[in-house]
Design a protein around this motif. Structure first.
Motif, PDB file in Angstrom:
ATOM      1  N   TYR A 169     -31.993  -9.707   6.980  1.00 43.40           N
ATOM      2  CA  TYR A 169     -32.591 -10.240   8.654  1.00 43.40           C
ATOM      3  C   TYR A 169     -31.491 -10.090   9.163  1.00 43.40           C
ATOM      4  N   LYS A 170     -31.001  -9.672  10.632  1.00 46.25           N
ATOM      5  CA  LYS A 170     -30.852  -9.928  11.735  1.00 46.25           C
ATOM      6  C   LYS A 170     -31.936 -10.594  12.615  1.00 46.25           C
ATOM      7  N   ASN A 171     -32.965 -10.666  12.906  1.00 44.54           N
ATOM      8  CA  ASN A 171     -33.768 -11.243  13.684  1.00 44.54           C
ATOM      9  C   ASN A 171     -34.343 -10.810  13.016  1.00 44.54           C
ATOM     10  N   GLN A 172     -36.217 -11.548  13.858  1.00 47.92           N
ATOM     11  CA  GLN A 172     -37.436 -11.157  13.652  1.00 47.92           C
ATOM     12  C   GLN A 172     -38.360  -9.761  13.640  1.00 47.92           C
ATOM     13  N   THR A 173     -37.105  -8.771  14.096  1.00 47.20           N
ATOM     14  CA  THR A 173     -37.686  -6.707  13.662  1.00 47.20           C
ATOM     15  C   THR A 173     -37.631  -6.502  12.628  1.00 47.20           C
ATOM     16  N   ASN A 174     -37.314  -5.400  12.373  1.00 51.84           N
ATOM     17  CA  ASN A 174     -37.292  -4.835  11.614  1.00 51.84           C
ATOM     18  C   ASN A 174     -35.448  -4.314  11.098  1.00 51.84           C
ATOM     19  N   ASP A 175     -34.687  -5.192  12.118  1.00 53.72           N
ATOM     20  CA  ASP A 175     -33.148  -5.000  11.723  1.00 53.72           C
ATOM     21  C   ASP A 175     -32.751  -5.458  10.624  1.00 53.72           C
ATOM     22  N   VAL A 176     -32.603  -4.579  10.485  1.00 48.54           N
ATOM     23  CA  VAL A 176     -31.903  -5.198   8.928  1.00 48.54           C
ATOM     24  C   VAL A 176     -30.095  -5.152   8.934  1.00 48.54           C
ATOM     25  N   ASP A 177     -30.319  -6.304   8.408  1.00 49.09           N
ATOM     26  CA  ASP A 177     -28.283  -6.573   8.916  1.00 49.09           C
ATOM     27  C   ASP A 177     -28.030  -5.751   7.351  1.00 49.09           C
ATOM     28  N   ASN A 178     -27.891  -6.465   6.241  1.00 46.50           N
ATOM     29  CA  ASN A 178     -27.668  -5.706   5.269  1.00 46.50           C
ATOM     30  C   ASN A 178     -28.712  -5.569   3.915  1.00 46.50           C
ATOM     31  N   TYR A 179     -28.320  -4.967   2.975  1.00 47.35           N
ATOM     32  CA  TYR A 179     -29.607  -4.351   1.952  1.00 47.35           C
ATOM     33  C   TYR A 179     -29.100  -3.648   1.061  1.00 47.35           C
ATOM     34  N   ASN A 180     -29.692  -3.496  -0.375  1.00 47.55           N
ATOM     35  CA  ASN A 180     -29.076  -2.856  -1.283  1.00 47.55           C
ATOM     36  C   ASN A 180     -29.882  -2.550  -2.032  1.00 47.55           C
ATOM     37  N   TYR A 181     -29.755  -1.649  -2.838  1.00 50.01           N
ATOM     38  CA  TYR A 181     -31.333  -0.993  -3.833  1.00 50.01           C
ATOM     39  C   TYR A 181     -30.433  -0.598  -5.341  1.00 50.01           C
ATOM     40  N   PRO A 182     -30.607  -2.211  -6.474  1.00 50.34           N
ATOM     41  CA  PRO A 182     -29.883  -1.797  -6.975  1.00 50.34           C
ATOM     42  C   PRO A 182     -30.852  -1.345  -8.171  1.00 50.34           C
ATOM     43  N   SER A 183     -29.671  -0.393  -9.429  1.00 51.84           N
ATOM     44  CA  SER A 183     -30.545   0.072 -10.472  1.00 51.84           C
ATOM     45  C   SER A 183     -30.046  -0.087 -11.932  1.00 51.84           C
ATOM     46  N   LEU A 184     -30.147   0.138 -12.818  1.00 49.78           N
ATOM     47  CA  LEU A 184     -29.547   0.762 -13.797  1.00 49.78           C
ATOM     48  C   LEU A 184     -29.826   1.138 -14.576  1.00 49.78           C
ATOM     49  N   ARG A 185     -28.704   2.350 -15.515  1.00 45.88           N
ATOM     50  CA  ARG A 185     -29.733   3.540 -16.574  1.00 45.88           C
ATOM     51  C   ARG A 185     -29.088   3.353 -17.940  1.00 45.88           C
ATOM     52  N   ILE A 186     -29.931   3.266 -18.719  1.00 43.05           N
ATOM     53  CA  ILE A 186     -29.329   2.897 -20.635  1.00 43.05           C
ATOM     54  C   ILE A 186     -29.963   4.362 -20.754  1.00 43.05           C
ATOM     55  N   LYS A 187     -30.085   5.373 -20.860  1.00 46.13           N
ATOM     56  CA  LYS A 187     -31.405   6.407 -21.412  1.00 46.13           C
ATOM     57  C   LYS A 187     -30.068   6.870 -22.284  1.00 46.13           C
ATOM     58  N   ALA A 188     -28.908   7.309 -21.311  1.00 48.65           N
ATOM     59  CA  ALA A 188     -28.167   7.569 -22.542  1.00 48.65           C
ATOM     60  C   ALA A 188     -27.223   7.278 -23.687  1.00 48.65           C
ATOM     61  N   LEU A 189     -27.768   5.306 -23.582  1.00 50.84           N
ATOM     62  CA  LEU A 189     -27.336   4.722 -24.712  1.00 50.84           C
ATOM     63  C   LEU A 189     -28.832   4.573 -25.789  1.00 50.84           C
ATOM     64  N   LYS A 190     -29.329   5.296 -26.189  1.00 50.48           N
ATOM     65  CA  LYS A 190     -30.370   5.781 -26.970  1.00 50.48           C
ATOM     66  C   LYS A 190     -30.515   4.148 -28.147  1.00 50.48           C
ATOM     67  N   PRO A 191     -29.878   3.450 -28.438  1.00 48.84           N
ATOM     68  CA  PRO A 191     -31.116   2.052 -29.645  1.00 48.84           C
ATOM     69  C   PRO A 191     -31.313   1.494 -28.142  1.00 48.84           C
ATOM     70  N   PHE A 192     -31.017   1.455 -26.844  1.00 49.94           N
ATOM     71  CA  PHE A 192     -31.287   0.212 -25.963  1.00 49.94           C
ATOM     72  C   PHE A 192     -32.349   0.743 -25.644  1.00 49.94           C
ATOM     73  N   LEU A 193     -33.408  -0.011 -24.743  1.00 47.82           N
ATOM     74  CA  LEU A 193     -34.599  -0.060 -23.864  1.00 47.82           C
ATOM     75  C   LEU A 193     -34.775  -2.123 -23.379  1.00 47.82           C
ATOM     76  N   PHE A 194     -35.214  -1.807 -22.075  1.00 44.68           N
ATOM     77  CA  PHE A 194     -35.215  -3.057 -21.774  1.00 44.68           C
ATOM     78  C   PHE A 194     -36.498  -3.730 -22.629  1.00 44.68           C
ATOM     79  N   SER A 195     -36.022  -4.810 -22.298  1.00 42.87           N
ATOM     80  CA  SER A 195     -37.425  -6.139 -23.318  1.00 42.87           C
ATOM     81  C   SER A 195     -38.264  -6.104 -22.229  1.00 42.87           C
ATOM     82  N   HIS A 196     -39.371  -5.855 -22.904  1.00 39.59           N
ATOM     83  CA  HIS A 196     -40.990  -6.011 -22.161  1.00 39.59           C
ATOM     84  C   HIS A 196     -41.316  -7.962 -22.586  1.00 39.59           C
ATOM     85  N   ARG A 197     -41.053  -7.976 -23.084  1.00 42.05           N
ATOM     86  CA  ARG A 197     -41.141  -9.559 -23.634  1.00 42.05           C
ATOM     87  C   ARG A 197     -40.270 -10.169 -23.071  1.00 42.05           C
ATOM     88  N   ARG A 198     -38.841 -10.420 -22.821  1.00 36.57           N
ATOM     89  CA  ARG A 198     -38.185 -10.861 -22.214  1.00 36.57           C
ATOM     90  C   ARG A 198     -37.586 -10.814 -20.973  1.00 36.57           C
TER      91      ARG A 198
END
Length: 743
Positions: free
Chosen positions: A104-133
């Motif tokens: 944020y660049k001030n106290q209001t909703n004015d957002v200075d910069n942001y991102n929404y990262p994601s990661l898709r491994i659906k095509a990589l069949k052997p792999f799943l995100f570890s729920h333990r680690r």
């Protein structure tokens, strides 16, 4: 925001990050890791089979790429996922992924910069995100973020958490746990193969000392909170935009591990002579392992070799003479002693059988007699306690007989055919509900709750007595109970047309619903909640208002049900939060951990939005993503686009649109972030009565009118302050959503 532009400094920071993330091996490997003739390294990273970088060097689905154009070379999974480490023993891979930020660049909703990262491994069949680690982690003050994900079984998942602090000194402190003061964490379920970060919009009151908030899926034991992470953009720059996460991998070929062997040995991945397998704990498939006493790579021939257990005394203790054997080891006491050297219990050999041994035998017999006497004492005490408990039950039954019918265990079992699955009406977090047929052919609903501790039984009885005194046409009536067993059972009137949730959302039985019927259901439900809140001597907070807990009789008269989360309190008092269903969750009580009547008002606001949109409290949008109805409708209302969300079955006439706008206004005021800004249920009833009268005056749209008296003594709804606007909630939340009907 500040950015590091010097290329040499970037390289140095990146190498430092990699060196910190890579694990330090305890001992050098002496067993083969890859197939003959195949590269086993990419830079300093070992590439064990079934992984490989060249054709013929990897098992299907485990191919990697070694990018030698960088210094040092990078090991890549898929298109661009950088691999830091591969562990054969635990079947894990450590990789890098991007950090999400919201600055944020001030106290209001004015957002200075942001991102929404994601990661898709659906095509990589052997792999799943570890729920333990891994843990979903949010860093910042007044920071609220969500993780939306897909599971391998096709289900959607969402969760999130809220971190609060009003100053740098108000955090958990350097090295502290992520308990919501400066940072928060929440677990993820197993089976995830895609996730993305979503931010909750709203003003940043901590902008002056914490301009940037961060959210990420990260290896849990990697991150330690530091107050410095809240200042500036340093956390993002120091970690070069990325943090490590752990992927679980397995052989996912529709076979399982039976005993210690793969179901079909024709294509078994476990190639070593001394190898076995375990079923994967994350998704389908199995992983190979070296048998006990062996170490190495079980995926290649002769990959598991004998382990010298004597070199690892911490794991294989021996307080005597240790001798390695094939697949095991022997541990014996030193000469002149005997006993168990493994636990250090070695004593000197006796010279001869001593006379005192006979005395010891007599002593043992004496102890046995003493123990027998103690057993009799304990049995007698338990028998007395049982008799006292029986007396308590008799007192409880005398209390119950004065207010409602008391059923025996046998009567309940006969009515439900011994709790047959064919009689199950529904299952929930508080227990199961069965359809029962009494001796007089009277159909009832029987709720078999979870076990109640003895210390709570008296309070439970008092609460049943109070609920039994509620006699209202819009509240499911309690007919009786059974306290004969540890699991209390309640008997309610049977409501034939099921829940409002099924009526609105169940695809298999979707029916056309008129505007009049929807208004009638809304008014019936509001009258019931108002009665609970203010029309009896003790105020009752329902605590779990949702469409699944509003039942419809044969005439579609709404009846509020399921008081499993209800709390009985003196008027105007508050109680601790027990549970809420996602999508109906009052954000204020999440922060305070206290529920009030305002919490029921918030949840009812969501129900009203369900009635006019025919969308669930958590629904799937046109992009196939899960969205909370309250947030989506609020966002549309800010843009004056909320008409798009109205159910097309009723949003077809200008006169009806006026009623829909009025209902929208009531619902949005019920959803005010601050409980004090919400109307009371009395005020909601008054406004709905006006809308019913307005609808009845429309030609051709008259509903069955029932007499509804005006409810005096409250400030009019129109006078409620609208100053709160549509700002998002500012309270701590840890939410978990599993696709399907709300519990």
């Amino acid at each position: 925001m500040a950015c590091v532009t010097q290329s040499l400094l970037q390289c140095f920071l990146y190498l430092t990050l990699i060196s910190l993330l890579l694990p330090t091996p305890l001992v050098a490997s002496t067993f083969p890791t890859s197939l003959p003739g195949c590269p086993d390294k990419c830079g300093d990273i070992t590439i064990p089979y079934p992984f490989g970088t060249l054709p013929g060097c990897y098992r299907e689905g485990f191919n990697l790429t070694c990018n030698n154009s960088t210094t040092p070379p990078k090991l890549i999974l898929g298109k661009n996922i950088e691999v830091l480490d591969i562990n054969i023993a635990t079947a894990e891979a450590q990789v890098l992924n991007y950090i999400g930020y919201d600055c944020y660049k001030n106290q209001t909703n004015d957002v200075d910069n942001y991102n929404y990262p994601s990661l898709r491994i659906k095509a990589l069949k052997p792999f799943l995100f570890s729920h333990r680690r891994n843990k979903f982690t949010v860093i910042g003050c007044y920071a609220s973020a969500f993780i939306s994900a897909y599971q391998a079984n096709g289900r959607n998942y969402s969760s999130g958490c809220f971190s609060f602090c009003d100053s740098l000194s108000g955090t958990t402190g350097d090295g502290g746990s992520c308990n919501g003061l400066g940072c928060c964490q929440t677990s993820i379920p197993q089976g995830l193969n895609y996730y993305e970060v979503q931010w909750s919009s709203g003003p940043n009151d901590a902008w002056s000392f914490n301009p940037c908030k961060y959210a990420m899926l990260v290896q849990e034991d990697w991150y330690n909170f530091s107050v410095q992470d809240l200042q500036g953009f340093e956390f993002y720059e120091t970690n070069m935009k990325m943090v490590p996460i752990v992927l679980d991998w397995a052989i996912r070929e529709n076979v399982t591990c039976l005993g210690a062997h793969v179901e079909s040995s024709v294509s078994s991945a476990c190639q070593s002579k001394y190898s076995g397998c375990d079923n994967s704990t994350n998704g389908e498939g199995y992983i190979c392992k070296c048998l006990e006493g062996y170490e190495g790579n079980p995926y290649i021939p002769n990959g598991c070799t004998d382990m010298d257990e004597c070199k690892f005394p911490d794991k294989y203790p021996c307080h005597g003479n240790c001798k390695n054997t094939e697949g095991s080891y022997e541990c014996s006491c030193k000469e002149g002693t005997h006993g168990n050297a493994t636990i250090g219990n070695c004593t000197k050999d006796p010279q001869k059988f001593p006379y005192p041994a006979r005395v010891a035998i007599a002593s043992i017999l004496g102890v046995a007699v003493l123990l027998g006497f103690c057993f009799l004492v304990v049995w007698y005490q338990q028998h007395r306690r049982h008799m006292k408990e029986k007396e308590k039950y008799n007192r409880y039954y005398e209390m119950m007989d004065n207010h409602l019918r008391v059923f025996s265990k046998t009567q309940i079992e006969n009515a439900t055919d011994n709790y047959s699955d064919a009689h199950v009406l529904g299952r929930g977090g508080q227990g199961n509900v069965y359809k029962g047929l009494l001796e007089n052919n009277h159909v009832v609903a029987i709720k078999k709750s979870k076990e109640v501790e003895e210390a709570q039984r008296g309070e439970f009885v008092n609460e049943i007595i109070l609920l039994s005194q509620i006699n209202h046409k819009n509240i499911v009536r309690l007919l009786g109970c059974c306290l004969e067993v540890n699991i209390p059972m309640l008997v309610y009137e049977f409501v034939p047309n099921g829940s409002l949730f099924d009526f609105l959302h169940r695809k298999g039985s979707r029916k056309s619903i008129s505007m009049g019927t929807r208004l009638k259901i809304a008014l019936d439900s509001a009258v019931a909640l108002d009665h609970l809140h203010s029309s009896i001597s003790h105020s009752i907070i329902h605590g779990d208002v949702k469409s699944a807990n509003i039942l419809l009789d044969a005439n579609y008269t709404a009846k509020v049900s399921d008081f499993g989360a209800s709390s009985v309190v003196p008027v105007n008092e508050i109680v601790e939060l027990v549970h809420f269903s996602h999508g109906y969750l009052d954000p204020e009580c999440l922060y305070t951990q206290i529920i009030t009547k305002n919490s029921d008002v918030y949840s009812f606001g969501v129900v009203m939005l369900e009635l006019i949109t025919r969308k669930g409290a958590v629904y799937t949008d046109e992009n196939g993503e899960k969205q909370p109805l309250s947030t989506s409708f609020l966002s549309k209302a800010r843009k004056n686009e909320h008409h798009e969300m109205f159910d097309v079955e009723i949003a077809n006439e200008e006169s009806v649109m006026e009623i829909l706008d009025e209902i929208s206004e009531i619902g949005l005021k019920c959803l005010s972030p601050k409980g004090d800004d919400r109307p009371t249920m009395r005020q909601v009833v008054e406004e709905l009565q006006k809308l019913v009268r307005l609808h009845n005056n429309l030609p051709g749209q008259k509903i069955d009118e029932e007499e509804t008296e005006c409810l005096p003594g409250e400030t009019s709804f129109s006078s409620m302050s609208n100053a709160s606007g549509f700002n998002s909630t500012q309270y701590s939340a840890v939410l978990e959503i599993i696709t399907g009907a709300p519990r």
